[in-house]
Design an enzyme around this catalytic site. Structure first.
Site, PDB file in Angstrom:
ATOM      1  N   GLY A 153       4.638   6.043  -2.363  1.00  0.00           N
ATOM      2  CA  GLY A 153       5.781   5.570  -3.318  1.00  0.00           C
ATOM      3  C   GLY A 153       4.861   6.298  -4.745  1.00  0.00           C
ATOM      4  O   GLY A 153       5.230   6.767  -5.419  1.00  0.00           O
ATOM      5  N   ASP A 154       3.153   6.085  -4.397  1.00  0.00           N
ATOM      6  CA  ASP A 154       2.250   6.707  -5.576  1.00  0.00           C
ATOM      7  C   ASP A 154       2.650   7.836  -4.845  1.00  0.00           C
ATOM      8  O   ASP A 154       2.547   9.036  -6.649  1.00  0.00           O
ATOM      9  CB  ASP A 154       0.516   6.406  -5.575  1.00  0.00           C
ATOM     10  CG  ASP A 154       0.795   5.162  -4.945  1.00  0.00           C
ATOM     11  OD1 ASP A 154       1.631   4.189  -5.394  1.00  0.00           O
ATOM     12  OD2 ASP A 154       0.106   4.698  -4.164  1.00  0.00           O
TER      13      ASP A 154
END
Length: 303
Positions: A250-251
């Protein structure tokens, strides 16, 4: 310049085991040690993609020294604040057990340390990007994200927030440039369960109506959805590949989106870059390299 803030950086100790039994001595068969924390992950992938950035945050103790040493070895530009009490987290992640992990607490961050961060943030100028990502330690108020945006609001800084529930909802009045919940976090905000991209779209629109310019929703194997600043909806299924390590995916999506936006100021390209970077990290033992992201990008079919 892009700046990321990680309030609770960590050393991520990722272990593989042939089996795990409670109450017994369990031995690893593989070990990896990386600097971690959502903002740091964003900075690493941005750097891998050739995008200049600075990682801010708080470090303490021998683990903080290791985080600083490892990020420097990666070529990352950092400007960490040293905390006197405690030590930076060690997060133990059991690689073979579907995201099972034990996360540490982190150091005691004082008001004086927070003021040092505010001093650094006061240097940001119009056009700079500030990424606030991840959870905050218990020693800080739940309002810390909104406090920061309140101080910097109206100065032409683009805010990016990747956080859960109140941390995210409380910043919407400052019209962040980008927010990135996953489908589970988005559903939790509205008391619903969201499984498909079509189910996600109306709730992503609600976050836009509440103030966010762009809403990027990650959905693991279901792909991703972007509702952009013009209200246009972009959808992509998950690219084909083998899930190796979901930590930091997600990052990486946030980093890919920002890299794409920096390159072309085009939402479709930024969205594809976000999905490509998130997937490339998920398909890799480590956070995605530029070559891995570009390979996934080329594999995505459009139209």
């Amino acid at each position: 310049m892009i700046y990321t803030v990680t309030f609770n950086p960590s050393l991520d100790y990722i272990v593989s085991m042939h089996g795990f039994t409670m109450g017994m001595t369990n031995r690893t068969v593989g070990e990896q040690l990386f600097p971690g924390g959502k903002g740091i992950n964003v900075s690493i992938v941005l750097s891998n993609l050739g995008i200049e950035n600075t990682a801010l945050g708080f470090i303490a103790g021998f683990t903080g020294e290791k985080i600083e040493k490892e990020t420097a070895a990666m070529g990352l530009h950092t400007d960490f604040i040293r905390v006197d009490n405690g030590f930076s987290r060690i997060n133990v992640k059991l690689k073979d057990y579907d995201g099972t992990e034990i996360n540490g607490m982190g150091p005691d961050i004082t008001k004086s340390c927070v003021e040092q961060l505010y001093v650094k943030l006061e240097r940001l100028q119009a056009g700079d990007v500030l990424v606030l990502a991840g959870s905050i330690p218990k020693c800080l108020p739940d309002s810390i994200y909104s406090d920061i945006l309140g101080r910097l609001s109206g100065r032409g800084i683009l805010f990016v927030v990747d956080a859960t529930k109140e941390l995210l909802l409380n910043v919407l009045r400052y019209q962040p440039f980008l927010v990135k919940p996953n489908n589970h976090e988005l559903g939790e905000m509205f008391g619903v369960e969201l499984h498909t991209r079509q189910e996600v779209i109306p709730y992503a629109r609600k976050l836009r109506e509440a103030g966010a310019e762009n809403v990027l929703v990650s959905m693991s194997g279901q792909g991703a959805v972007l509702v952009d600043a013009a209200g246009d909806v972009h959808e992509l299924p998950a690219p084909e590949g083998t899930l190796v390590n979901a930590v930091g995916a997600g990052d990486s999506m946030v980093a890919g989106f920002l890299a794409g936006w920096t390159q072309k100021k085009d939402y479709e390209h930024a969205f594809r870059m976000g999905v490509s970077a998130g997937s490339a990290s998920a398909f890799s033992e480590t956070l995605a390299t530029r070559e891995e992201v570009e390979a996934v990008y080329r594999s995505i079919k459009t139209g």
